[in-house]
Design a protein around this motif. Structure first.
Motif, PDB file in Angstrom:
ATOM      1  N   LEU A 106       0.827  -1.203   0.000  1.00  0.00           N
ATOM      2  CA  LEU A 106       0.000   0.000   0.000  1.00  0.00           C
ATOM      3  C   LEU A 106       0.867   1.262   0.000  1.00  0.00           C
ATOM      4  N   GLY A 107       1.924   1.225   0.812  1.00  0.00           N
ATOM      5  CA  GLY A 107       2.828   2.360   0.875  1.00  0.00           C
ATOM      6  C   GLY A 107       3.478   2.642  -0.465  1.00  0.00           C
ATOM      7  N   GLN A 108       3.871   1.604  -1.158  1.00  0.00           N
ATOM      8  CA  GLN A 108       4.503   1.784  -2.465  1.00  0.00           C
ATOM      9  C   GLN A 108       3.516   2.303  -3.507  1.00  0.00           C
ATOM     10  N   LYS A 109       2.257   1.889  -3.395  1.00  0.00           N
ATOM     11  CA  LYS A 109       1.233   2.406  -4.307  1.00  0.00           C
ATOM     12  C   LYS A 109       1.015   3.896  -4.070  1.00  0.00           C
ATOM     13  N   ILE A 110       1.030   4.308  -2.813  1.00  0.00           N
ATOM     14  CA  ILE A 110       0.893   5.729  -2.472  1.00  0.00           C
ATOM     15  C   ILE A 110       2.046   6.525  -3.087  1.00  0.00           C
ATOM     16  N   VAL A 111       3.247   5.969  -2.969  1.00  0.00           N
ATOM     17  CA  VAL A 111       4.426   6.627  -3.528  1.00  0.00           C
ATOM     18  C   VAL A 111       4.309   6.756  -5.044  1.00  0.00           C
ATOM     19  N   GLU A 112       3.808   5.706  -5.686  1.00  0.00           N
ATOM     20  CA  GLU A 112       3.652   5.714  -7.145  1.00  0.00           C
ATOM     21  C   GLU A 112       2.689   6.808  -7.593  1.00  0.00           C
ATOM     22  N   ILE A 113       1.546   6.927  -6.903  1.00  0.00           N
ATOM     23  CA  ILE A 113       0.555   7.951  -7.256  1.00  0.00           C
ATOM     24  C   ILE A 113       1.116   9.350  -7.007  1.00  0.00           C
ATOM     25  N   TYR A 114       1.842   9.495  -5.933  1.00  0.00           N
ATOM     26  CA  TYR A 114       2.476  10.772  -5.597  1.00  0.00           C
ATOM     27  C   TYR A 114       3.403  11.219  -6.731  1.00  0.00           C
ATOM     28  N   ALA A 115       4.226  10.279  -7.203  1.00  0.00           N
ATOM     29  CA  ALA A 115       5.157  10.604  -8.289  1.00  0.00           C
ATOM     30  C   ALA A 115       4.414  10.895  -9.589  1.00  0.00           C
ATOM     31  N   ARG A 116       3.294  10.239  -9.792  1.00  0.00           N
ATOM     32  CA  ARG A 116       2.506  10.431 -11.012  1.00  0.00           C
ATOM     33  C   ARG A 116       1.803  11.788 -11.029  1.00  0.00           C
ATOM     34  N   ASP A 117       1.212  12.174  -9.884  1.00  0.00           N
ATOM     35  CA  ASP A 117       0.395  13.389  -9.829  1.00  0.00           C
ATOM     36  C   ASP A 117       1.208  14.664  -9.621  1.00  0.00           C
ATOM     37  N   ILE A 118       2.409  14.542  -9.106  1.00  0.00           N
ATOM     38  CA  ILE A 118       3.319  15.679  -8.865  1.00  0.00           C
ATOM     39  C   ILE A 118       2.655  16.817  -8.094  1.00  0.00           C
ATOM     40  N   PRO A 119       2.081  16.559  -6.904  1.00  0.00           N
ATOM     41  CA  PRO A 119       1.602  17.672  -6.082  1.00  0.00           C
ATOM     42  C   PRO A 119       2.770  18.451  -5.490  1.00  0.00           C
ATOM     43  N   VAL A 120       3.940  17.809  -5.524  1.00  0.00           N
ATOM     44  CA  VAL A 120       5.176  18.367  -4.999  1.00  0.00           C
ATOM     45  C   VAL A 120       6.293  17.974  -5.979  1.00  0.00           C
ATOM     46  N   ILE A 121       7.232  18.871  -6.216  1.00  0.00           N
ATOM     47  CA  ILE A 121       8.361  18.554  -7.087  1.00  0.00           C
ATOM     48  C   ILE A 121       9.522  18.079  -6.215  1.00  0.00           C
ATOM     49  N   PRO A 122       9.873  16.796  -6.286  1.00  0.00           N
ATOM     50  CA  PRO A 122      10.973  16.278  -5.468  1.00  0.00           C
ATOM     51  C   PRO A 122      12.320  16.841  -5.927  1.00  0.00           C
ATOM     52  N   LEU A 123      13.211  17.073  -4.983  1.00  0.00           N
ATOM     53  CA  LEU A 123      14.560  17.527  -5.317  1.00  0.00           C
ATOM     54  C   LEU A 123      15.604  16.468  -4.940  1.00  0.00           C
ATOM     55  N   TYR A 124      15.824  16.301  -3.629  1.00  0.00           N
ATOM     56  CA  TYR A 124      16.863  15.348  -3.216  1.00  0.00           C
ATOM     57  C   TYR A 124      16.647  14.903  -1.776  1.00  0.00           C
ATOM     58  N   TYR A 125      17.298  13.785  -1.429  1.00  0.00           N
ATOM     59  CA  TYR A 125      17.394  13.334  -0.041  1.00  0.00           C
ATOM     60  C   TYR A 125      18.801  13.694   0.423  1.00  0.00           C
ATOM     61  N   ARG A 126      18.905  14.202   1.614  1.00  0.00           N
ATOM     62  CA  ARG A 126      20.237  14.592   2.075  1.00  0.00           C
ATOM     63  C   ARG A 126      20.560  14.006   3.447  1.00  0.00           C
ATOM     64  N   PRO A 127      21.843  13.770   3.702  1.00  0.00           N
ATOM     65  CA  PRO A 127      22.248  13.325   5.031  1.00  0.00           C
ATOM     66  C   PRO A 127      22.228  14.493   6.010  1.00  0.00           C
ATOM     67  N   ASP A 128      22.228  14.171   7.280  1.00  0.00           N
ATOM     68  CA  ASP A 128      22.251  15.178   8.340  1.00  0.00           C
ATOM     69  C   ASP A 128      23.684  15.406   8.802  1.00  0.00           C
ATOM     70  N   PRO A 129      24.228  16.605   8.647  1.00  0.00           N
ATOM     71  CA  PRO A 129      25.575  16.869   9.162  1.00  0.00           C
ATOM     72  C   PRO A 129      25.546  17.550  10.526  1.00  0.00           C
ATOM     73  N   ALA A 130      26.536  17.252  11.335  1.00  0.00           N
ATOM     74  CA  ALA A 130      26.738  17.956  12.601  1.00  0.00           C
ATOM     75  C   ALA A 130      28.235  18.192  12.758  1.00  0.00           C
ATOM     76  N   VAL A 131      28.608  19.336  13.314  1.00  0.00           N
ATOM     77  CA  VAL A 131      30.009  19.617  13.617  1.00  0.00           C
ATOM     78  C   VAL A 131      30.142  19.663  15.127  1.00  0.00           C
ATOM     79  N   VAL A 132      30.947  18.772  15.679  1.00  0.00           N
ATOM     80  CA  VAL A 132      31.041  18.646  17.133  1.00  0.00           C
ATOM     81  C   VAL A 132      32.487  18.802  17.591  1.00  0.00           C
ATOM     82  N   PRO A 133      32.685  19.341  18.795  1.00  0.00           N
ATOM     83  CA  PRO A 133      34.040  19.429  19.338  1.00  0.00           C
ATOM     84  C   PRO A 133      34.547  18.040  19.707  1.00  0.00           C
ATOM     85  N   LEU A 134      35.844  17.832  19.623  1.00  0.00           N
ATOM     86  CA  LEU A 134      36.411  16.515  19.877  1.00  0.00           C
ATOM     87  C   LEU A 134      36.239  16.063  21.329  1.00  0.00           C
ATOM     88  N   ASP A 135      35.964  17.018  22.232  1.00  0.00           N
ATOM     89  CA  ASP A 135      35.816  16.635  23.637  1.00  0.00           C
ATOM     90  C   ASP A 135      34.382  16.258  24.007  1.00  0.00           C
TER      91      ASP A 135
END
Length: 559
Positions: A507-536
């Motif tokens: 069901l989830g994959q069917k939802i994804v398929e319809i989403y991609a077909r109807d384009i209510p939103v224009i997808p751009l990219y998936y990104r990782p989460d960066p954090a900069v932390v002190p070594l201590d």
């Protein structure tokens, strides 16, 4: 998601009046303190009203949910003693619904020493259901029929859900301090957004009784900082870092400079630190041997462009297809993000079992985009911009002000779309305006921002037609494009009631398929989460999803 604020300007004005003056929180830091840089503003720490990621990130230092998703993607109890399941007989079907037994930890109490009880859960449900309270989504509240308990055992309650949904434990309504917020709600409950403007989280955020986590808010100043101090009433492990201060930095591009200057100690995923900044700073760390490290978490962050489907031109699928085909995602990611993100064709990332590649794909094809527009009757004028029936093919895109990456993406899109005859105007706003007014009240043509979510979570809030924000529902819901599709509504309803993981996956994959077909939103990219932390800094690890690492801040330490 990702990813709306209500009456923020009024809230910030009140907060600034309450917190005028010098702040002891900003004195010299030590090993038992931590200073976090945050780009932009936040709206409120009220757990029912807040919606943007930085607010939730901060709030989980001081406010703990019943359950959450751990850093390694497993559901774990926090304020509850255990996860209720059918197997442990804490969940049972009752007609079309569920009765779920929840036990609150015996030691759980608010920062003023008042125990956290079932009454606080019941109160939160009442507030969340109110048509006059601005919540990101009312669906979770409205699916609860009743919260019952015996006065002899006030920490053991039965939550009755109207409809049985597979993710019932993810939709628990977390408690609110009824002994403090109850009288305020009663006074203002009949006024639209009256409670929003008068909650103690706005009027007196330093009241320790508002919080049940390892920290309480001890100082807050508009445009400057929010300071959290160890909560002496917390029944769990005592925090090793006594004080954590979030410094509000208007220009996110200065985060690395502020870090090196010693003004802040850490840049977290919720800081507004962009991928391009993280890549550049990682090179700087290596070249100059700086005492920091960049940590990357495979995230579920989905960058996209919301499309206002009430705009006559954007309601035309041909135009949405042309927009999707009219820019090169791979080139954009390579040039602006140094290849550190992945092309998105829909809203589900590879960390989600519903992920699929069997969807309509709109890879860059300028010739095909032009052909589609020609066939749809959009003809180029003398200035190169297409028009139809006297209406130019011109849109305004909105994004968060102060982000160099947002500005670069917008400029890239502007150039790419111009080549196929579409004019793009750019208007960026402070986040508190963008997410309190422009996006939820749908005052945009196109809106560029990101969602952050939890794997295998229902997309009801952003895709179901009942979740379109409007004045009638106090601008609740996150279906900002105004997407309406009866087939999608039906699939979401079926998905939420399916307890078989394999059937739910289909069901989830069917939802994804319809989403991609109807384009209510224009997808751009998936990104990782960066954090900069002190070594201590020890014990810190970014989660990459809405189960933020601040849920385990008491484990952090500095050596």
């Amino acid at each position: 998601m990702s990813g709306k604020m209500k009456n923020s300007a009024l809230k910030f004005l009140i907060l600034s009046i309450l917190t005028l003056g010098s702040s002891p929180a900003l004195q010299a830091a030590g090993k038992d303190t931590l200073s976090v840089g945050v780009s932009g503003e936040f709206e409120t720490l009220n757990p029912i009203i807040l919606s943007i990621s930085v607010s939730r990130y901060m709030s989980t230092l001081s406010y703990r949910p019943l359950v959450t998703l751990s850093i390694d993607n497993k559901w774990v109890p926090i304020l509850a003693t255990k996860i209720p399941t059918f197997e442990n007989k804490m969940v049972k079907r009752v007609g079309e619904g569920l009765d779920v037994t929840v036990e609150i930890r015996p030691e759980a109490q608010w920062g003023d020493g008042v125990p956290v009880t079932c009454k606080d859960i019941d109160f939160a449900v009442t507030v969340g259901k109110s048509p006059n309270v601005s919540t990101p989504s009312k669906e979770g509240y409205e699916n609860i029929k009743a919260v019952k308990w015996d006065e002899k055992t006030p920490k053991k309650c039965v939550i009755s859900f109207v409809k049985a949904k597979f993710n019932y434990f993810a939709n628990f309504i977390d408690p609110m301090p009824s002994h403090l917020e109850g009288p305020i709600f009663e006074k203002y409950k009949n006024q639209p957004q009256g409670y929003d403007n008068n909650t103690l989280y706005t009027k007196n955020p330093n009241n320790p009784g508002l919080y049940n986590g390892p920290y309480v808010v001890s100082d807050l100043k508009l445009g400057s900082h929010v300071t959290f101090t160890a909560n002496p009433k917390f029944g769990g492990k005592k925090p090793q870092i006594r004080q954590i201060t979030f410094k509000l930095i208007p220009n996110g591009n200065t985060l690395p400079t502020r870090l090196q200057a010693g003004d802040i100690d850490i840049i977290t995923p919720a800081s507004g630190f962009t991928l391009d900044q993280a890549v550049a700073f990682e090179k700087k760390i290596q070249a100059e041997k700086l005492p920091y490290k960049v940590m990357w978490a495979d995230g579920v962050i989905y960058s996209h462009i919301d499309v206002n489907l009430e705009n006559p031109a954007l309601s035309d699928l041909a135009v949405r297809k042309a927009l999707s085909l009219g820019f090169n995602k791979k080139e954009m990611i390579q040039s602006l993000l140094e290849g550190r993100a992945k092309v998105a064709h829909h809203f589900v990332t590879e960390k989600n079992p519903w992920y699929t590649e069997k969807v309509p794909v709109y890879n860059y094809n300028r010739r095909e985009a032009a052909k589609i527009l020609d066939e749809a009757g959009w003809k180029a004028g003398s200035d190169g911009i297409r028009s139809k029936d006297g209406k130019k093919l011109s849109f305004t895109i909105y994004g968060g002000a102060g982000s160099k990456l947002i500005e670069n993406i917008e400029a890239y899109l502007q150039s790419q779309w111009k080549s196929i005859g579409i004019e793009l105007k750019i208007k960026n706003e402070p986040l508190r305006i963008l997410f309190s007014e422009t996006i939820p009240k749908r005052k945009f043509d196109l809106a560029l921002y990101s969602w952050v979510s939890i794997p295998e979570s229902s997309p009801r809030s952003m895709l179901h037609s009942e979740m379109i924000p409007s004045e009638k529902n106090s601008w609740s819901g996150q279906n900002n494009p105004g997407y309406r599709n009866p087939e999608m509504d039906k699939l979401i309803d079926q998905l939420e009631g399916e307890f078989d993981a394999k059937k739910r996956g289909k069901l989830g994959q069917k939802i994804v398929e319809i989403y991609a077909r109807d384009i209510p939103v224009i997808p751009l990219y998936y990104r990782p989460d960066p954090a900069v932390v002190p070594l201590d800094l020890k014990g810190y690890k970014p989660s990459g999803h809405l189960g933020y690492e601040t849920h385990w801040a008491e484990e952090w330490s500095r050596n």
